[in-house]
Design a protein around this motif. Structure first.
Motif, short mmCIF file in Angstrom:
data_model
loop_
_atom_site.label_atom_id
_atom_site.label_comp_id
_atom_site.label_asym_id
_atom_site.label_seq_id
_atom_site.Cartn_x
_atom_site.Cartn_y
_atom_site.Cartn_z
N LEU A 161 27.88 13.53 85.33
CA LEU A 161 27.53 14.90 85.00
C LEU A 161 27.35 15.07 83.48
CD1 LEU A 161 26.95 17.66 86.17
CD2 LEU A 161 29.39 18.20 86.03
N SER A 174 23.92 16.67 82.11
CA SER A 174 23.88 17.87 81.26
C SER A 174 23.24 17.56 79.92
CB SER A 174 25.28 18.44 81.06
OG SER A 174 26.11 17.52 80.37
N ASN A 176 22.43 21.55 89.33
CA ASN A 176 22.70 21.27 87.91
C ASN A 176 21.43 21.12 87.07
OD1 ASN A 176 25.53 21.23 88.30
ND2 ASN A 176 25.43 19.10 88.98
N TYR A 178 22.10 23.00 83.92
CA TYR A 178 23.48 22.81 83.46
C TYR A 178 23.45 22.21 82.05
CZ TYR A 178 28.52 22.04 84.13
OH TYR A 178 29.90 22.09 84.04
N TYR A 185 28.82 22.66 80.24
CA TYR A 185 29.72 21.55 80.60
C TYR A 185 30.99 21.61 79.74
CZ TYR A 185 31.12 16.72 81.60
OH TYR A 185 31.81 15.59 82.00
#
Length: 291
Positions: free
Chosen positions: A60, A64, A236, A239, A244
């Protein structure tokens, strides 16, 4: 006599207290916390570089970061181009030009507010105004906020729409260009396009440079729009890195990890800023010489 020597310090004392308490201390504290495991409740425990190693192994994090780069590289050039285009038009002596200058500047004042973000979400909803308008032309409704392909475009459009601040700065720069240069170019038979790229643009490159730096830093720190409009979704696709950081720091109570992420973002902004400053001598032209 001694009091007079220190009166200047008394004047700036509120500013000094503010910058130490709300800028310098948090800045240093976040760096220290980036090497700790801290959940905002118990005391921080030193973990060394663990937070930085964790981010490198988190999918992630990379997702991001990639989304943020796309957002920055799309919004900054578009916003600056649009701001310069409108400023160039408003530089002419048009009827009611002061009204249009004010109207075009307003989005920059309102654009960062929660109310505008909510309004933007309503406009681009499945049953929102945008789909109602395109529906009148026989176009099927588009899931602007529910489709990853369009969601990043929707939040990027909000930032581009807030072009008023760089526009005003561009307008001030355009008004400082001597009219005699334009008159000489017209006498020589130069076209409007030639005049713009050979006279106007080179003379305002210091302002282009300034606006680019400011917009670059702001775009990397964008939070309100994506958070309120999409919350980082769908899948996401919106995102951004500040979201984050926020989630890890205040939603999951991983303040140590969030501090490490903040310093990583700071490093990215510093690298891009330094690269821009290094490139300055190749394309920025000053009146005083070839600096």
């Amino acid at each position: 006599m001694k009091l007079k020597k220190h009166v200047g310090i008394l004047y700036i004392l509120p500013w000094l207290i503010g910058i130490i308490a709300f800028t310098a201390f948090p800045f240093i504290a976040s760096f220290v916390l980036s090497f700790t495991d801290y959940n905002l409740i118990s005391s921080p425990s030193f973990v060394g570089l663990s937070n930085y190693r964790t981010m490198m192994d988190t999918p992630l994090f990379w997702k991001s970061l990639r989304t943020t780069f796309i957002y920055v590289f799309v919004t900054v050039p578009l916003k600056l181009s649009f701001a310069l285009f409108i400023a160039y038009i408003l530089n002419f002596k048009l009827k009611g030009v002061n009204f249009f200058r004010t109207a075009y500047y307003l989005p920059s004042i309102l654009g960062g507010s929660v109310a505008i973000a909510v309004l933007w979400r309503f406009l681009f909803a499945d049953t929102g105004l945008i789909n109602m308008i395109i529906g009148n032309f026989g176009v099927d409704p588009i899931s602007w906020l529910g489709n990853p392909r369009y969601a990043i475009f929707t939040i990027s459009l909000l930032r581009v729409w807030q072009f008023g601040s760089p526009m005003v700065i561009f307008l001030a720069a355009l008004k400082n260009i001597p009219e005699s240069l334009y008159e000489a170019a017209r006498i020589d038979g130069a076209s409007k396009t030639h005049i713009f790229f050979k006279i106007t643009l080179p003379l305002i490159t210091p302002i282009v440079f300034f606006n680019f730096i400011m917009q670059l830093v702001q775009a990397f720190q964008e939070f309100n729009g994506p958070y309120i409009i999409t919350g980082g979704g769908p899948l996401n696709s919106t995102y951004l890195f500040p979201l984050y950081i926020y989630d890890n720091s205040f939603k999951y109570f991983r303040m140590g990890y969030g501090s490490a992420l903040s310093w990583f973002l700071f490093a990215i902004i510093m690298v891009f800023t330094l690269i821009t400053f290094k490139s300055e001598k190749y394309w920025v032209h000053y009146d005083g010489g070839d600096e």
